[in-house]
Write an enzyme that holds these catalytic residues in place. Structure first.
Site, short mmCIF file in Angstrom:
data_model
loop_
_atom_site.label_atom_id
_atom_site.label_comp_id
_atom_site.label_asym_id
_atom_site.label_seq_id
_atom_site.Cartn_x
_atom_site.Cartn_y
_atom_site.Cartn_z
N SER A 146 -55.00 -55.40 49.97
CA SER A 146 -56.53 -55.45 49.49
C SER A 146 -56.51 -56.43 48.22
O SER A 146 -56.06 -56.32 47.28
CB SER A 146 -56.95 -54.21 49.12
OG SER A 146 -58.21 -54.32 48.68
N ALA A 147 -57.13 -57.77 48.09
CA ALA A 147 -56.87 -58.72 47.42
C ALA A 147 -57.28 -58.41 45.86
O ALA A 147 -56.73 -58.81 45.14
CB ALA A 147 -57.76 -59.86 47.85
N HIS A 148 -58.46 -57.39 45.94
CA HIS A 148 -58.96 -57.17 44.31
C HIS A 148 -58.04 -56.23 43.93
O HIS A 148 -58.22 -55.92 42.65
CB HIS A 148 -60.52 -56.64 44.71
CG HIS A 148 -60.46 -55.19 45.18
ND1 HIS A 148 -60.78 -54.38 44.19
CD2 HIS A 148 -60.44 -54.78 46.39
CE1 HIS A 148 -60.97 -52.84 45.07
NE2 HIS A 148 -60.58 -53.32 46.32
N GLY A 159 -58.88 -52.99 52.41
CA GLY A 159 -58.00 -52.04 52.55
C GLY A 159 -58.36 -51.16 53.55
O GLY A 159 -57.78 -50.50 54.52
N CYS A 188 -61.01 -29.85 39.25
CA CYS A 188 -62.02 -28.85 39.50
C CYS A 188 -63.08 -29.73 40.11
O CYS A 188 -63.19 -30.82 39.59
CB CYS A 188 -62.27 -28.73 38.05
SG CYS A 188 -63.97 -28.06 37.73
N1 PLP Z 1 -56.03 -47.21 49.97
C1 PLP Z 1 -55.70 -47.28 48.64
C2 PLP Z 1 -54.25 -46.35 48.32
C3 PLP Z 1 -56.70 -47.55 47.53
O1 PLP Z 1 -56.10 -47.31 46.36
C4 PLP Z 1 -57.63 -48.26 47.90
C5 PLP Z 1 -58.74 -48.55 47.02
O2 PLP Z 1 -58.87 -47.91 46.11
C6 PLP Z 1 -58.04 -48.40 49.36
C7 PLP Z 1 -57.23 -48.08 50.27
C8 PLP Z 1 -59.28 -48.95 49.76
O3 PLP Z 1 -59.20 -50.37 49.61
P1 PLP Z 1 -60.43 -51.47 49.42
O4 PLP Z 1 -61.17 -51.12 48.19
O5 PLP Z 1 -59.99 -52.91 49.76
O6 PLP Z 1 -61.32 -51.08 50.76
#
Ligand code: PLP
Length: 379
Positions: A197-199, A70, A327
């Site tokens: 994002s596959a994971h 992602g 915080c």
């Molecule tokens: N954007 C959002 C909203 C996310 O939650 C994440 C992952 O936490 C990412 C982008 C980044 O994705 P990646 O872990 O595949 O780089």
């Protein structure tokens, strides 16, 4: 029992996905760019995976580019749009993931004017403000996430898409948290870029994709090879791509059943927590079913000495969660999202995020564990 409730960070790999990937780690090892049969069979598998993703999103395979995840897909959309099209103005919000926010900061240093949308204390974006900011201006890049990874707020991406279209703006939506959990129809969504994002949906880590509207002509972010139709140099993460497509196929196949199951877990968590804790509330819109991800619940917890060590305390009591208050003192780096909402920095916060593998028993255990931590604090 050890309970995993951090599925917005990452999800466990589905065994069916692993089984689809395994042959591409062992038997099918050719380089997809090679012209011999070892290479060609792998190339064919990648193109099949691309067709699968494109079909599920109701678009053409030519508009899907595989990436390392992602973050890279967000970077590619934002940086390449500004660099390739000479865009000098961008609009986003302070509630975005760092993959967008930090990229916007970089673009700002390179001379792009970056503006931030107003929102209320629950993180609801002011779309009239978007309309005002776009009216009569040169072509602007708009980046608004589909759903927030911390508080779970779902944004009206179709509405944002319509406003962008009216003002000829280019619209990128970070759809990492909704991909594989909600259906996206690119014929009606109105976004020029979305990402996956596959994971985050039981696929492998380190692989994702960018949907890039064929009408937006961008240059690559990564140079060095003709892969991904000249849009991303570097030998493809073959088994990652195979796994991504399989995970997406499963997600779409089972979506209704999983949505029902996970929403049930979230509702159960809300009522168990309310039953056992007087001073609990929920950040953002995460308590409201139709306005937030069914996978995420962000709690606002009483001011207490234990807040500093909250995630650690949950962990030693066998519950894996994440979070962070508004915080940023001590060991806790805090949450930029809760700070932007103006949340009380004295209050604690735990984000529970659920998956198809969680059970009601796990929810009860995690809710009790959290409630006990606060009950056991000496007065
Ligand atoms: N954007 C959002 C909203 C996310 O939650 C994440 C992952 O936490 C990412 C982008 C980044 O994705 P990646 O872990 O595949 O780089």
């Amino acid at each position: 029992m050890r309970v995993y409730l951090d599925n917005a960070a990452t999800t466990p790999l589905d065994k069916e996905v692993f089984d689809a990937m395994a042959p591409f780690m062992l038997e099918h090892y050719g380089n997809p760019s090679s012209i011999h049969s070892h290479g060609r069979e792998v190339r064919a598998a990648i193109e099949k995976a691309r067709r699968t993703v494109a079909t599920l999103l109701n678009t053409s395979p030519a508009e899907i580019f595989f990436t390392s995840g992602g973050t890279e897909a967000d970077n590619m959309a934002l940086v390449c749009t500004c660099h390739s099209l000479g865009i000098k103005r961008a609009i986003t919000s302070k509630l975005e993931h760092h993959a967008v926010l930090h990229t916007m900061e970089l673009l700002e240093k390179q001379g792009v004017e970056v503006l931030y949308l107003r929102h209320d204390e629950r993180g609801n974006l002011d779309l009239d403000h978007l309309d005002e900011l776009l009216a009569g201006q040169p072509q602007t890049l708009v980046s608004v996430m589909h759903a927030n990874n911390e508080i779970g707020n779902l944004n009206d991406v179709e509405g944002i898409g319509r406003i962008c279209k009216t003002h000829n703006a280019i619209f990128h939506s970070d759809t990492v948290q909704t991909m594989g959990h909600y259906k996206h129809d690119l014929q009606t969504l109105g976004a020029n870029f979305i990402v996956g994002s596959a994971h985050k949906f039981h696929g492998p880590k380190g692989v994702g994709f960018l949907y890039c509207d064929a009408g937006v002509k961008i240059q690559p972010l990564i140079q060095g090879g003709a892969q991904e139709r000249n849009m991303r140099g570097g030998t493809e993460n073959v088994y990652g791509i195979i796994g991504l497509a399989k995970a997406m196929e499963i997600a779409y196949r089972d979506m209704e059943e999983h949505t029902r199951h996970i929403q049930g877990l979230k509702d159960r968590m809300i009522s168990k927590l309310k039953e056992q804790m007087d001073d609990i509330s929920f950040n953002g819109m995460s308590e409201f079913g139709d306005r937030s991800l069914y996978t995420v619940l962000n709690t606002s917890l009483p001011a207490s000495d234990i807040n500093e060590m909250l995630l650690f305390s949950m962990d030693i009591n066998k519950v894996s969660v994440s979070g962070g208050s508004a915080c940023s003192s001590g060991a806790n780096t805090g949450s930029h999202v809760l700070r932007a909402l103006g949340c009380d920095p004295e209050r604690g916060s735990v984000r529970f995020s659920f998956s198809k593998y969680n059970t009601p028993e796990e929810i009860d255990f995690a809710a009790e564990t959290l409630a006990k931590l606060y009950k056991n604090v000496p007065a």
